[in-house]
Scaffold this motif. Structure first.
Motif, PDB file in Angstrom:
ATOM      1  N   ALA A  75      12.672  -2.263  -8.117  1.00 37.70           N
ATOM      2  CA  ALA A  75      11.927  -1.714  -7.040  1.00 37.70           C
ATOM      3  C   ALA A  75      11.101  -1.855  -7.820  1.00 37.70           C
ATOM      4  CB  ALA A  75      12.471   0.168  -6.967  1.00 37.70           C
ATOM      5  N   ASP A  76      10.853  -1.912  -9.948  1.00 37.62           N
ATOM      6  CA  ASP A  76       9.780  -1.719  -9.984  1.00 37.62           C
ATOM      7  C   ASP A  76       9.531  -3.322 -10.040  1.00 37.62           C
ATOM      8  OD1 ASP A  76       8.969   0.301  -9.830  1.00 37.62           O
ATOM      9  OD2 ASP A  76      10.467   1.399 -11.912  1.00 37.62           O
ATOM     10  N   LYS A  77       9.896  -4.359  -9.996  1.00 37.02           N
ATOM     11  CA  LYS A  77       9.713  -5.828 -10.442  1.00 37.02           C
ATOM     12  C   LYS A  77       8.521  -6.485  -9.837  1.00 37.02           C
ATOM     13  CE  LYS A  77      12.380 -10.438 -10.006  1.00 37.02           C
ATOM     14  NZ  LYS A  77      12.852 -10.938 -10.224  1.00 37.02           N
ATOM     15  N   PRO A  78       7.710  -7.005 -10.694  1.00 35.62           N
ATOM     16  CA  PRO A  78       6.460  -7.180 -10.318  1.00 35.62           C
ATOM     17  C   PRO A  78       6.790  -8.221  -8.823  1.00 35.62           C
ATOM     18  CG  PRO A  78       5.982  -7.458 -12.040  1.00 35.62           C
ATOM     19  CD  PRO A  78       7.654  -7.223 -11.756  1.00 35.62           C
ATOM     20  N   ASN A 290      10.544 -14.250   4.236  1.00 36.25           N
ATOM     21  CA  ASN A 290      11.022 -14.291   2.454  1.00 36.25           C
ATOM     22  C   ASN A 290      11.123 -13.159   1.523  1.00 36.25           C
ATOM     23  OD1 ASN A 290       9.015 -15.595   2.159  1.00 36.25           O
ATOM     24  ND2 ASN A 290       9.566 -16.762   1.013  1.00 36.25           N
ATOM     25  N   LEU A 291      10.354 -12.425   2.644  1.00 43.09           N
ATOM     26  CA  LEU A 291      10.358 -11.078   1.652  1.00 43.09           C
ATOM     27  C   LEU A 291      11.165 -10.264   1.882  1.00 43.09           C
ATOM     28  CD1 LEU A 291       6.091 -10.248   2.237  1.00 43.09           C
ATOM     29  CD2 LEU A 291       6.838  -9.874  -0.344  1.00 43.09           C
ATOM     30  N   GLU A 292      11.907 -10.089   0.123  1.00 44.64           N
ATOM     31  CA  GLU A 292      13.004  -8.880   0.503  1.00 44.64           C
ATOM     32  C   GLU A 292      12.956  -7.589   0.546  1.00 44.64           C
ATOM     33  OE1 GLU A 292      16.456 -10.244   0.101  1.00 44.64           O
ATOM     34  OE2 GLU A 292      15.506 -12.219   0.935  1.00 44.64           O
ATOM     35  N   PRO A 293      13.792  -6.405   1.305  1.00 45.85           N
ATOM     36  CA  PRO A 293      13.223  -5.378   1.139  1.00 45.85           C
ATOM     37  C   PRO A 293      12.889  -4.924   0.085  1.00 45.85           C
ATOM     38  CG  PRO A 293      15.463  -5.890   1.935  1.00 45.85           C
ATOM     39  CD  PRO A 293      14.915  -7.153   1.558  1.00 45.85           C
ATOM     40  N   HIS A 294      13.529  -5.092  -0.943  1.00 44.94           N
ATOM     41  CA  HIS A 294      12.689  -3.919  -2.408  1.00 44.94           C
ATOM     42  C   HIS A 294      10.752  -4.767  -2.594  1.00 44.94           C
ATOM     43  CE1 HIS A 294      13.988  -7.799  -4.717  1.00 44.94           C
ATOM     44  NE2 HIS A 294      13.068  -7.755  -4.974  1.00 44.94           N
ATOM     45  N   GLU A 295      10.783  -6.645  -2.390  1.00 47.87           N
ATOM     46  CA  GLU A 295       9.358  -6.312  -2.088  1.00 47.87           C
ATOM     47  C   GLU A 295       8.552  -6.516  -1.358  1.00 47.87           C
ATOM     48  OE1 GLU A 295      10.755 -11.034  -4.237  1.00 47.87           O
ATOM     49  OE2 GLU A 295      10.882 -10.689  -2.587  1.00 47.87           O
ATOM     50  N   LEU A 296       9.032  -5.842  -0.153  1.00 47.48           N
ATOM     51  CA  LEU A 296       8.585  -5.245   0.776  1.00 47.48           C
ATOM     52  C   LEU A 296       7.516  -3.920   0.518  1.00 47.48           C
ATOM     53  CD1 LEU A 296      10.118  -6.498   4.204  1.00 47.48           C
ATOM     54  CD2 LEU A 296       8.055  -6.895   3.837  1.00 47.48           C
ATOM     55  N   ASN A 297       8.807  -3.374   0.204  1.00 47.51           N
ATOM     56  CA  ASN A 297       8.792  -1.563  -0.684  1.00 47.51           C
ATOM     57  C   ASN A 297       7.502  -1.809  -1.860  1.00 47.51           C
ATOM     58  OD1 ASN A 297       9.131   1.333  -0.743  1.00 47.51           O
ATOM     59  ND2 ASN A 297       9.974   0.761  -2.498  1.00 47.51           N
ATOM     60  N   ARG A 298       7.255  -2.834  -2.269  1.00 44.20           N
ATOM     61  CA  ARG A 298       6.672  -3.130  -3.576  1.00 44.20           C
ATOM     62  C   ARG A 298       5.160  -3.886  -2.884  1.00 44.20           C
ATOM     63  NH1 ARG A 298       5.531  -2.432  -9.434  1.00 44.20           N
ATOM     64  NH2 ARG A 298       4.196  -3.455  -9.915  1.00 44.20           N
ATOM     65  N   LEU A 299       5.467  -4.395  -1.936  1.00 37.19           N
ATOM     66  CA  LEU A 299       3.689  -4.251  -1.196  1.00 37.19           C
ATOM     67  C   LEU A 299       3.100  -3.155  -0.253  1.00 37.19           C
ATOM     68  CD1 LEU A 299       2.351  -6.524  -0.748  1.00 37.19           C
ATOM     69  CD2 LEU A 299       3.435  -7.160   1.632  1.00 37.19           C
ATOM     70  N   VAL A 300       4.325  -2.490   0.017  1.00 42.64           N
ATOM     71  CA  VAL A 300       3.577  -1.085   0.190  1.00 42.64           C
ATOM     72  C   VAL A 300       3.359  -0.285  -0.421  1.00 42.64           C
ATOM     73  CG1 VAL A 300       4.357   0.933   1.991  1.00 42.64           C
ATOM     74  CG2 VAL A 300       5.214  -1.221   2.727  1.00 42.64           C
ATOM     75  N   GLY A 301       3.402  -0.267  -1.301  1.00 38.28           N
ATOM     76  CA  GLY A 301       2.701   0.416  -2.751  1.00 38.28           C
ATOM     77  C   GLY A 301       1.681   0.060  -3.093  1.00 38.28           C
ATOM     78  N   LEU A 302       1.317  -1.486  -3.413  1.00 40.43           N
ATOM     79  CA  LEU A 302       0.480  -1.257  -3.918  1.00 40.43           C
ATOM     80  C   LEU A 302      -0.835  -1.601  -2.570  1.00 40.43           C
ATOM     81  CD1 LEU A 302       1.752  -5.519  -4.796  1.00 40.43           C
ATOM     82  CD2 LEU A 302       0.644  -3.578  -6.472  1.00 40.43           C
ATOM     83  N   THR A 303      -0.653  -2.115  -1.637  1.00 40.77           N
ATOM     84  CA  THR A 303      -1.377  -1.624  -0.549  1.00 40.77           C
ATOM     85  C   THR A 303      -2.411  -0.379   0.465  1.00 40.77           C
ATOM     86  OG1 THR A 303       0.725  -2.397   1.723  1.00 40.77           O
ATOM     87  CG2 THR A 303      -1.038  -4.258   0.056  1.00 40.77           C
ATOM     88  N   GLN A 304      -1.035   0.581  -0.143  1.00 43.37           N
ATOM     89  CA  GLN A 304      -1.381   1.816   0.599  1.00 43.37           C
ATOM     90  C   GLN A 304      -3.110   2.098  -0.574  1.00 43.37           C
ATOM     91  OE1 GLN A 304       1.953   3.809  -0.588  1.00 43.37           O
ATOM     92  NE2 GLN A 304       2.631   4.742   0.823  1.00 43.37           N
ATOM     93  N   LYS A 305      -3.275   1.858  -1.284  1.00 45.20           N
ATOM     94  CA  LYS A 305      -4.637   2.309  -2.320  1.00 45.20           C
ATOM     95  C   LYS A 305      -5.738   1.660  -1.543  1.00 45.20           C
ATOM     96  CE  LYS A 305      -1.800   2.962  -6.464  1.00 45.20           C
ATOM     97  NZ  LYS A 305      -1.605   2.219  -8.178  1.00 45.20           N
TER      98      LYS A 305
END
Length: 481
Positions: A75-78, A290-305
């Protein structure tokens, strides 16, 4: 003496402390986990056929169970590029089944997510840009995905990435592709989008699904709530009047759609199984990444701000200087004798060997004469700056108090960056010793002001220049000699 216990108040809620960032992130991951477990238990993803469909959406190796594990463990992998400050994602839009050229990606946008400054620049690549496709040769960039569509499930997206990297020089690790029906359904499933239309325009040539045109489509300035089909027309329109027919205008409209959809998705209630199920169903048939679910989750976290004010658009539309419209000959065809003009003397024999074949031309976009892709890539390095300055659309008045034309040279280039530049005569009597800069916008054009301060030498005035209507006024002084 017995201690006095406070009376119990059933309406009293104890004060709560805000969750630390790590705990918030952990909670977000667990919400996803709970939703996925519930979905599986309800049978939404159960069964080999549905698992197979899920594997169609996510084109990388793995299955639902390995992805579920990575959603927790990684989950925390960049994301790739995150540690360098920028994550690049290629967004692709195509007609899909039932449309002419179903896998031609007529929309190609690189979303560059600046994780340090919480900004996004959306760079649109014209569908007609000429690239060299492996096993095919020179062709339009929108054909890259289509030519690889018969290979393995990840090949089309990677082919499109390779073509986009060829043009831009950027490293693009991720892609996401959606077709028209998927777009329509996704917008409808989030309740539609509220879009601000900047100016009224009409497109008389919007294509229908039968290779003809719809009745002229009009969008009126102001706020409009759009369903999926209306939003698709707004994003795709290419022949609007009132300056809405350019690639840049279309990229601005597409940015509005992306921003509005992002706002809706980030506000979704992840426990609303009906909405989640509908989105998953739509994406199963119409979405690939080719984004995996954990990467999509990470991306959502980055773009929320990232706020809408910090999302900018840039288009590689032909400018006649670096990028130009052109054509290449891709083959020849023999003239149709039935369409040849009649011969004056029917007894005259025609030597068919001297009949010249007709060249087949492919109309393209490519670097201008004496320019190369390297020049285009240098231009793209300025994308972030140009996008920000064009969005603010600031005006700058330049006065030269020195009388030397040569000192204005460095200011001339600002037109290429999107500023409305105007040179006027010096209004004073005595030349300035220093170059003075006046901000009539009173801080209303912050990105432009920041760029000018970082790239030009001047002294900022504490007051404006009231006799000018320009956002900024600069009076070049003797220090520029």
């Amino acid at each position: 003496m017995d201690s006095v216990r406070p009376k119990f108040n059933p309406n009293h809620n104890p004060p709560t402390k805000p969750l630390p960032a790590k705990q918030k992130k952990r909670r977000r991951v667990w919400i996803w986990l709970v939703v996925l477990i519930v979905l599986i238990s309800l049978g939404v993803w159960a069964g080999s056929s549905l698992i197979s469909k899920t594997n169609q959406v996510f084109t990388g190796d793995g299955n639902i169970f390995s992805r579920l594990g990575r959603l927790i463990i990684a989950a925390d992998k960049p994301l790739i590029g995150e540690e360098n400050g920028q994550v690049n994602i290629l967004l692709l839009g195509m007609g899909g089944e039932g449309h002419e050229g179903p896998f031609l990606t007529d929309t190609m946008i690189i979303a560059a997510v600046d994780v340090k400054n919480n900004e996004v620049v959306l760079t649109s690549i014209p569908r007609d840009f000429l690239v060299d496709l492996p096993k095919v040769g020179p062709n339009k960039i929108n054909a890259a995905y289509a030519y690889a569509s018969d290979e393995d499930k990840n090949a089309p997206g990677l082919a499109a990435i390779t073509a986009a990297e060829q043009v831009t020089g950027l490293d693009i690790p991720y892609y996401a592709a959606i077709d028209f029906q998927g777009f329509i359904n996704a917008v409808n499933n989030v309740g539609g989008l509220d879009i601000t239309i900047d100016q009224t325009f009409t497109d008389p040539e919007y294509p229908n699904e039968k290779y003809g045109f719809l009745s002229p489509v009009t969008f009126t300035a102001g706020m409009e709530h759009m369903d999926g089909r209306r939003a698709l027309i707004f994003a795709r329109s290419r022949h609007g009047n009132n300056n809405e027919g350019s690639d840049f205008a279309r990229s601005e409209r597409q940015k509005k759609i992306i921003v509005a959809f992002k706002e809706k998705v980030t506000k979704l209630n992840l426990t609303d199984l009906k909405t989640i199920n509908n989105l998953l169903s739509d994406f199963t048939e119409n979405f690939r990444t080719n984004l995996e679910p954990h990467e999509l989750n990470r991306l959502v976290g980055l773009t929320q701000k990232i706020s809408a004010a910090n999302i900018f658009s840039f288009s590689l539309e032909p400018d006649g200087t670096t990028i130009c419209n052109s054509s290449i000959i891709v083959g020849y065809e023999q003239p149709d004798p039935a369409k040849e003009p009649p011969i004056d003397d029917p007894k005259t024999e025609v030597d068919e060997s001297i009949v010249e074949p007709i060249p087949i031309k492919l109309y393209i976009v490519e670097p201008c004469l004496n320019k190369t892709l390297a020049d285009v890539q240098e231009y793209i390095k300025m994308a972030s700056i140009i996008a920000k300055l064009k969005k603010e659309n600031a005006s700058l008045e330049v006065q030269n108090s020195t009388g030397r034309v040569s000192v204005t040279t460095q200011w001339n280039n600002l037109t290429d960056l999107g500023l409305n530049l105007k040179f006027t005569g010096f209004r004073g009597r005595v030349a300035y010793e220093q170059t003075i800069f006046y901000d009539n916008s009173q801080g209303g054009k912050p990105k432009t002001l920041e760029y000018l301060k970082n790239n030009f030498q001047f002294v900022s005035s504490d007051i404006g220049y009231p006799s000018s209507t320009a956002d900024f006024v600069v009076v070049i002084g003797n220090d520029a000699l």
